[in-house]
Design a protein around this motif. Structure first.
Motif, PDB file in Angstrom:
ATOM      1  N   ILE A 112      -0.538 -36.050 -25.397  1.00  0.00           N
ATOM      2  CA  ILE A 112      -0.178 -37.156 -26.266  1.00  0.00           C
ATOM      3  C   ILE A 112      -1.204 -38.278 -26.149  1.00  0.00           C
ATOM      4  N   ALA A 113      -1.864 -38.382 -25.005  1.00  0.00           N
ATOM      5  CA  ALA A 113      -2.908 -39.395 -24.836  1.00  0.00           C
ATOM      6  C   ALA A 113      -4.163 -39.057 -25.632  1.00  0.00           C
ATOM      7  N   ASP A 114      -4.307 -37.798 -26.033  1.00  0.00           N
ATOM      8  CA  ASP A 114      -5.463 -37.408 -26.841  1.00  0.00           C
ATOM      9  C   ASP A 114      -5.348 -37.880 -28.286  1.00  0.00           C
ATOM     10  N   ILE A 115      -4.154 -38.290 -28.701  1.00  0.00           N
ATOM     11  CA  ILE A 115      -3.947 -38.739 -30.080  1.00  0.00           C
ATOM     12  C   ILE A 115      -4.453 -40.168 -30.201  1.00  0.00           C
ATOM     13  N   THR A 116      -5.517 -40.359 -30.958  1.00  0.00           N
ATOM     14  CA  THR A 116      -6.136 -41.679 -31.065  1.00  0.00           C
ATOM     15  C   THR A 116      -6.246 -42.188 -32.498  1.00  0.00           C
ATOM     16  N   THR A 117      -6.114 -41.307 -33.491  1.00  0.00           N
ATOM     17  CA  THR A 117      -6.316 -41.740 -34.877  1.00  0.00           C
ATOM     18  C   THR A 117      -5.046 -42.300 -35.500  1.00  0.00           C
ATOM     19  N   VAL A 118      -3.901 -42.076 -34.876  1.00  0.00           N
ATOM     20  CA  VAL A 118      -2.631 -42.541 -35.396  1.00  0.00           C
ATOM     21  C   VAL A 118      -1.711 -42.826 -34.211  1.00  0.00           C
TER      22      VAL A 118
ATOM     23  N   ASN B 289      -0.700 -49.600 -18.980  1.00  0.00           N
ATOM     24  CA  ASN B 289      -1.119 -48.695 -17.918  1.00  0.00           C
ATOM     25  C   ASN B 289      -0.890 -47.245 -18.329  1.00  0.00           C
ATOM     26  N   LYS B 290      -1.561 -46.359 -17.671  1.00  0.00           N
ATOM     27  CA  LYS B 290      -1.329 -44.943 -17.888  1.00  0.00           C
ATOM     28  C   LYS B 290       0.083 -44.599 -17.429  1.00  0.00           C
ATOM     29  N   LEU B 291       0.810 -43.869 -18.262  1.00  0.00           N
ATOM     30  CA  LEU B 291       2.194 -43.532 -17.944  1.00  0.00           C
ATOM     31  C   LEU B 291       2.317 -42.077 -17.509  1.00  0.00           C
ATOM     32  N   TRP B 292       3.484 -41.749 -16.950  1.00  0.00           N
ATOM     33  CA  TRP B 292       3.670 -40.434 -16.329  1.00  0.00           C
ATOM     34  C   TRP B 292       3.507 -39.281 -17.302  1.00  0.00           C
ATOM     35  N   TYR B 293       3.752 -39.519 -18.580  1.00  0.00           N
ATOM     36  CA  TYR B 293       3.713 -38.434 -19.560  1.00  0.00           C
ATOM     37  C   TYR B 293       2.391 -38.332 -20.314  1.00  0.00           C
ATOM     38  N   ASP B 294       1.456 -39.237 -20.041  1.00  0.00           N
ATOM     39  CA  ASP B 294       0.218 -39.277 -20.830  1.00  0.00           C
ATOM     40  C   ASP B 294      -0.554 -37.962 -20.793  1.00  0.00           C
ATOM     41  N   ASP B 295      -0.500 -37.264 -19.688  1.00  0.00           N
ATOM     42  CA  ASP B 295      -1.272 -36.027 -19.562  1.00  0.00           C
ATOM     43  C   ASP B 295      -0.443 -34.782 -19.896  1.00  0.00           C
ATOM     44  N   LEU B 296       0.772 -34.973 -20.369  1.00  0.00           N
ATOM     45  CA  LEU B 296       1.585 -33.820 -20.754  1.00  0.00           C
ATOM     46  C   LEU B 296       1.116 -33.298 -22.110  1.00  0.00           C
ATOM     47  N   PRO B 297       1.004 -31.988 -22.256  1.00  0.00           N
ATOM     48  CA  PRO B 297       0.641 -31.439 -23.569  1.00  0.00           C
ATOM     49  C   PRO B 297       1.735 -31.712 -24.594  1.00  0.00           C
ATOM     50  N   LEU B 298       1.319 -31.864 -25.831  1.00  0.00           N
ATOM     51  CA  LEU B 298       2.269 -32.157 -26.905  1.00  0.00           C
ATOM     52  C   LEU B 298       3.370 -31.105 -27.000  1.00  0.00           C
ATOM     53  N   TRP B 299       3.022 -29.839 -26.777  1.00  0.00           N
ATOM     54  CA  TRP B 299       4.024 -28.793 -26.955  1.00  0.00           C
ATOM     55  C   TRP B 299       5.172 -28.934 -25.962  1.00  0.00           C
ATOM     56  N   GLN B 300       4.885 -29.444 -24.761  1.00  0.00           N
ATOM     57  CA  GLN B 300       5.953 -29.629 -23.784  1.00  0.00           C
ATOM     58  C   GLN B 300       6.876 -30.774 -24.195  1.00  0.00           C
TER      59      GLN B 300
END
Length: 378
Positions: free
Chosen positions: A129-135, A162-173
């Protein structure tokens, strides 16, 4: 400049309705701007099935990609044998027997479908979800451990947080968690940090099956003024099945469980939309809010009259299809039957070509015209 929001309801396989309406919105945006939905809208929000669509659109997919997935792999999310077994066996009410699996082998299960849908086809990696930058992307799920709704939002660090606990979770999860509807799927355990701990989540629809109010509050938190916000809200069909006093009064625990989705999710979705419309209302002819949704079946006879209940229709049917073809066809309101794909697609198209949107000032406007007005105005 107007901060434009796309908000998408949950609804299981009835997501076909939302995705078909999104195709029309996409075509209008393409003709008006030459861009994709993720280029036109500043924020996209979704819950349950709507989270899958919101995430897909955020990574640049078309509603056609979403429809193709529902058509080809709806049978993998809701396997036929298990669906039939749920209809006849009371064992489904014991433990998690009868719940659709998140994964079974390499194809079956909603997690497998979402992983394939939301994978980057070029790099074969799973975007977070952190990879989403255009919207600005917002997905909702309910945390059963902490007993609150988690707002999974992109851009936390972009907006100075700040960076949150879910930022590195893949969108599918995240989308799997958001779509894990009680009585249909087990809860989904999301990894929490790097310690091996997890946070169990269920369908965000238990708190907000229509994410309008949630994304409106999120937009304000990001610093956008109320007067600068416009929302296009996409539903998945209104369930209007009536229940008499005698029916409800006779229900035991099992009957209440089986009726939970249509008794609680749909009414909350409409309330969220109504409140959101009132908050955004400038005047009765200037409301930057468009809600696309319709009743799946006509269940009453005659027009509303003050102080009098209408008679129930013994053979309910979809009004939109009847007006276009003369056929009195009942549209199943099930959320777990992929065999409904063709019916759902047809009725959504009938709504686009022959339906109307009712505005707060009482005007009835054709759906296509209302979509065009929204896109061209904002």
């Amino acid at each position: 400049m107007t901060y434009k929001i796309l908000s998408i309801d949950g609804g299981g396989i009835r997501g076909v309705l939302a995705a078909t309406m999104l195709l029309e919105v996409e075509q209008t945006v393409l003709e008006a701007t030459g861009g994709r939905l993720c280029d036109y809208f500043d924020a996209i929000a979704g819950v349950s099935a709507g989270s899958m669509m919101a995430a897909g659109l955020a990574i640049g997919q078309s509603p056609r990609d979403l429809l193709d997935t529902l058509k080809a792999r709806g049978k993998h999310i809701f396997p036929r044998l298990l669906r039939e077994w749920r209809k006849v066996s009371l064992l489904q009410f014991f433990g998690n027997l009868g719940l659709y699996p998140h994964t079974l082998g390499s194809e079956i299960g909603i997690a497998n479908v979402l992983r394939d849908l939301l994978r980057d086809p070029t790099t074969q990696t799973d975007p977070t979800i952190a990879d989403i930058t255009t919207v600005d992307l917002l997905l909702l799920a309910y945390d059963v451990r902490s007993r609150n709704t988690t707002f999974f939002a992109s851009g936390n660090q972009k907006y100075g947080g700040n960076k949150l606990w879910y930022d590195d979770l893949p969108l599918w999860q995240i989308c799997t968690a958001s779509a894990s509807a009680p009585t249909y799927f087990p809860p989904y355990n999301l990894p929490y940090g790097t310690s091996g701990q997890h946070l169990p989540h269920i369908d965000g629809g238990v708190a907000a099956n229509n994410p309008d109010l949630a994304v409106l509050s999120h937009a304000i938190r990001l610093g956008h003024k109320l007067d600068d916000i416009a929302i296009l809200s996409i539903g998945t069909g209104k369930v209007t099945r009536p229940h008499t006093y005698d029916q409800v009064n006779s229900w035991g625990t099992v009957e209440w469980v089986t009726h939970l989705p249509d008794m609680f999710l749909d009414p909350a979705a409409e309330i969220s939309g109504d409140i959101c419309r009132q908050i955004l209302e400038r005047d009765r002819r200037n409301v930057p809010y468009l809600r696309l949704n319709f009743e799946l079946n006509e269940r009453y006879i005659g027009e509303r009259q003050p102080g009098r209940l209408r008679k129930l229709n013994d053979q309910p049917f979809n009004r939109l299809i009847f007006e276009q073809t003369g056929e009195r066809r009942y549209i199943s309101e099930s959320i777990d039957d992929p065999d409904l794909y063709n019916d759902l697609e047809q009725v959504a198209k009938a709504y686009i070509t022959g339906g109307t949107v009712e505005h707060v000032d009482g005007r009835q406007q054709p759906v296509r015209e209302a979509i065009e007005d929204f896109i061209l105005r904002y």
